[in-house]
Scaffold this active site. Structure first.
Site, PDB file in Angstrom:
ATOM      1  N   LYS A   1      50.139 -40.446  17.653  1.00  0.00           N
ATOM      2  CA  LYS A   1      49.027 -39.659  16.361  1.00  0.00           C
ATOM      3  C   LYS A   1      48.803 -37.714  18.178  1.00  0.00           C
ATOM      4  O   LYS A   1      48.216 -38.590  18.844  1.00  0.00           O
ATOM      5  CB  LYS A   1      48.095 -39.734  16.233  1.00  0.00           C
ATOM      6  CG  LYS A   1      47.132 -38.626  14.947  1.00  0.00           C
ATOM      7  CD  LYS A   1      46.593 -39.399  14.247  1.00  0.00           C
ATOM      8  CE  LYS A   1      45.633 -37.967  13.917  1.00  0.00           C
ATOM      9  NZ  LYS A   1      44.031 -38.616  12.910  1.00  0.00           N
TER      10      LYS A   1
ATOM     11  N   SER B   1      44.312 -38.042   8.051  1.00  0.00           N
ATOM     12  CA  SER B   1      44.645 -36.135   9.159  1.00  0.00           C
ATOM     13  C   SER B   1      46.569 -37.338   9.738  1.00  0.00           C
ATOM     14  O   SER B   1      46.386 -36.518  10.149  1.00  0.00           O
ATOM     15  CB  SER B   1      44.373 -36.364   9.944  1.00  0.00           C
ATOM     16  OG  SER B   1      43.474 -36.969  10.709  1.00  0.00           O
TER      17      SER B   1
ATOM     18  N   SER C   1      41.231 -41.347   8.076  1.00  0.00           N
ATOM     19  CA  SER C   1      42.736 -40.957   8.589  1.00  0.00           C
ATOM     20  C   SER C   1      43.749 -41.681   8.849  1.00  0.00           C
ATOM     21  O   SER C   1      45.121 -41.234   8.899  1.00  0.00           O
ATOM     22  CB  SER C   1      42.412 -39.942   9.561  1.00  0.00           C
ATOM     23  OG  SER C   1      41.850 -38.448   9.642  1.00  0.00           O
TER      24      SER C   1
END
Ligand code: GLN
Length: 472
Positions: A79, A154, A178
């Site tokens: 990420k 996310s 997330s």
């Protein structure tokens, strides 16, 4: 079976038996990304040079006859709020569009030591603010099961990359949902780790008392290997704790599973409810005891979370002023103008909303009414779980009340977006571990089961998840 379907242990075996080299495997993944990411938009940036030099190092070790760790040569994605030295790290924000990380985060150091191959950095909601990956300043990641739907957020890029075989596993972060929400929407596994079990050093902060790094992968076994590799005390993160993962050994007493009645109340999509309940019934058939429980304060958790999250976020974002970090506009009239235009131009709408909400909650006139109150509620949420875990070993619920929704359908309604987090945020407020495990589909869209355990009991979660994994 294509190369990209292999699990970590299968890759390890094939590399040792020289069925393929680490470089061939990395290149096969890059080909896959080239062919599929135009549609999915999981990656913000590929780290091809790094990946290929890492792969060569692994191949060299193998040809020297040296032992290789389990993760050596295994391709992963990261990420884009987790620092990888000398690579861009934007947190999907214009503010950090050109920021190059000057050091490795502690989790990346560990992955590199193990020889995992870093293919690229994945998309997210800006600064990890969101549940759909639509708040990225650069692109919207699509759901591989239906390109008109969101991948979840996310860590949407990481989940979509795993789901579409663009990497073997990925790292995400979970502040309120997330890792679990995108895992649930994309039909992969995602583990939110106990607060303190994995170092946050070198992870761009969203809300520091809630953030945790966690793995996303396609099997329980893979999740266990990655968690084992990244967890443990780090002197660079004062909130990390000494901790060694050990497999859960079942004794004769069957585990008891608590079903919180508040998590199956009004508003839940009927198909999601049915699929999750069916998975729980299957576990009951295996001799596990199912018991209804109550988490009475969970009804306040969402409001409490969005006060604490925005307060901490507003304070964490204060460092982005265009001098120390971030977008830096030139030729402004004075210092105030300079700050204002950097922050106005660098942050997207959701970040600005959180700065305003958080600054308000922390302001001297409202601190007691909002921030302090939310901290008190947080204790109640924690106590609910503490009481529940005196009676049960694990708690099960849906991850999100509905499956992945259409891109664009909630972007103008932040409150309805926040509601997606209703079953996930209590876990972060209490610092607990929880897994999202795919257990079925509705209209072609995956549905995840959330399995929550007491602090540092990831092993219990993974033990039962490996049973359910074979049943669904
Ligand atoms: N959806 C939650 C938020 O927007 C949680 C996001 C996250 O876990 N990073 O804050």
């Amino acid at each position: 079976m294509e190369l990209q379907d292999f699990t970590i242990k299968q890759i390890n075996k094939c590399l040792k038996e020289k069925k393929f080299s680490a470089k061939e495997l990395a290149n096969a993944y890059f080909d896959k990304i080239k062919n599929t990411d135009k549609d999915i938009d999981a990656y913000l940036n590929l780290t091809q040079d790094l990946a290929l030099s890492q792969a060569e190092a692994v191949d060299q070790k193998i040809s020297n006859g040296e032992e290789i760790p389990t993760l050596a040569g295994v391709p992963c994605s990261i990420k884009d709020n987790i620092l990888v030295k000398d690579e861009k790290c934007s947190a999907a924000s214009k503010m950090l569009e050109n920021y190059i990380a000057s050091y490795d985060s502690s989790v990346i150091k560990k992955l590199k030591e193990q020889g995992a191959i870093i293919l690229g950095k994945t998309n997210l909601d800006e600064f990890a603010f969101g549940s759909s990956c639509e708040n990225s300043a650069f692109k919207v990641t699509k759901n591989p099961h239906d390109l008109t739907c969101v991948a979840g957020g996310s860590s949407g890029g990481s989940a979509a990359a795993v789901a579409s075989n663009q990497c073997c596993f990925a790292l995400g972060t979970d502040t309120g949902c997330s890792v679990r929400t995108p895992a649930s929407f994309c039909g992969v596994l995602g583990l939110k780790t106990t607060y303190g079990s994995v170092s946050r050093s070198g992870v761009i902060a969203s809300a520091s008392s809630l953030d945790q790094v966690g793995p996303l992968a396609k099997s329980v076994e893979d999740i266990e290997i990655i968690f084992n590799a990244i967890s443990g005390k780090d002197i660079l993160d004062a909130t990390s704790v000494e901790y060694k993962y050990e497999k859960f050994i079942e004794n004769n007493k069957p585990l008891t599973i608590g079903i919180p009645k508040e998590f199956f109340a009004e508003g839940i999509n009927k198909d999601v409810e049915k699929i999750v309940k069916e998975a729980i019934f299957k576990i009951e058939d295996q001799g596990f005891k199912i018991q209804e429980i109550s988490l009475p304060s969970s009804k306040y958790a969402l409001a409490c979370y969005y006060i604490i999250q925005t307060s901490e976020a507003s304070s964490n974002l204060a460092r982005f002023d265009g001098i120390r970090y971030g977008l830096s506009k030139q030729n402004e009239n004075d210092l105030l103008d300079f700050y204002l235009s950097n922050r106005a131009g660098g942050f997207g709408a959701e970040s600005k909303r959180r700065i305003m909400l958080g600054t308000y909650s922390l302001s001297s006139g409202y601190y007691d009414a909002y921030y302090k109150k939310a901290q008190e509620i947080r204790q109640l949420v924690k106590q609910d779980f503490k009481k529940a875990f005196e009676k049960v070993d694990l708690i099960m619920s849906p991850v999100v009340p509905f499956p992945a929704f259409k891109i664009g359908s909630k972007v103008n309604d932040p409150l309805s977006m926040y509601l997606a987090d209703i079953y996930t945020v209590p876990v972060n407020l209490a610092g607990l571990p929880a897994l999202s495990l795919p257990v079925g589909k509705t209209n072609g869209l995956p549905v995840g089961l959330q399995i929550i355990a007491n602090h540092f009991e990831e092993n219990k979660i993974l033990s039962i998840a490996s049973i359910i994994e074979k049943l669904v």
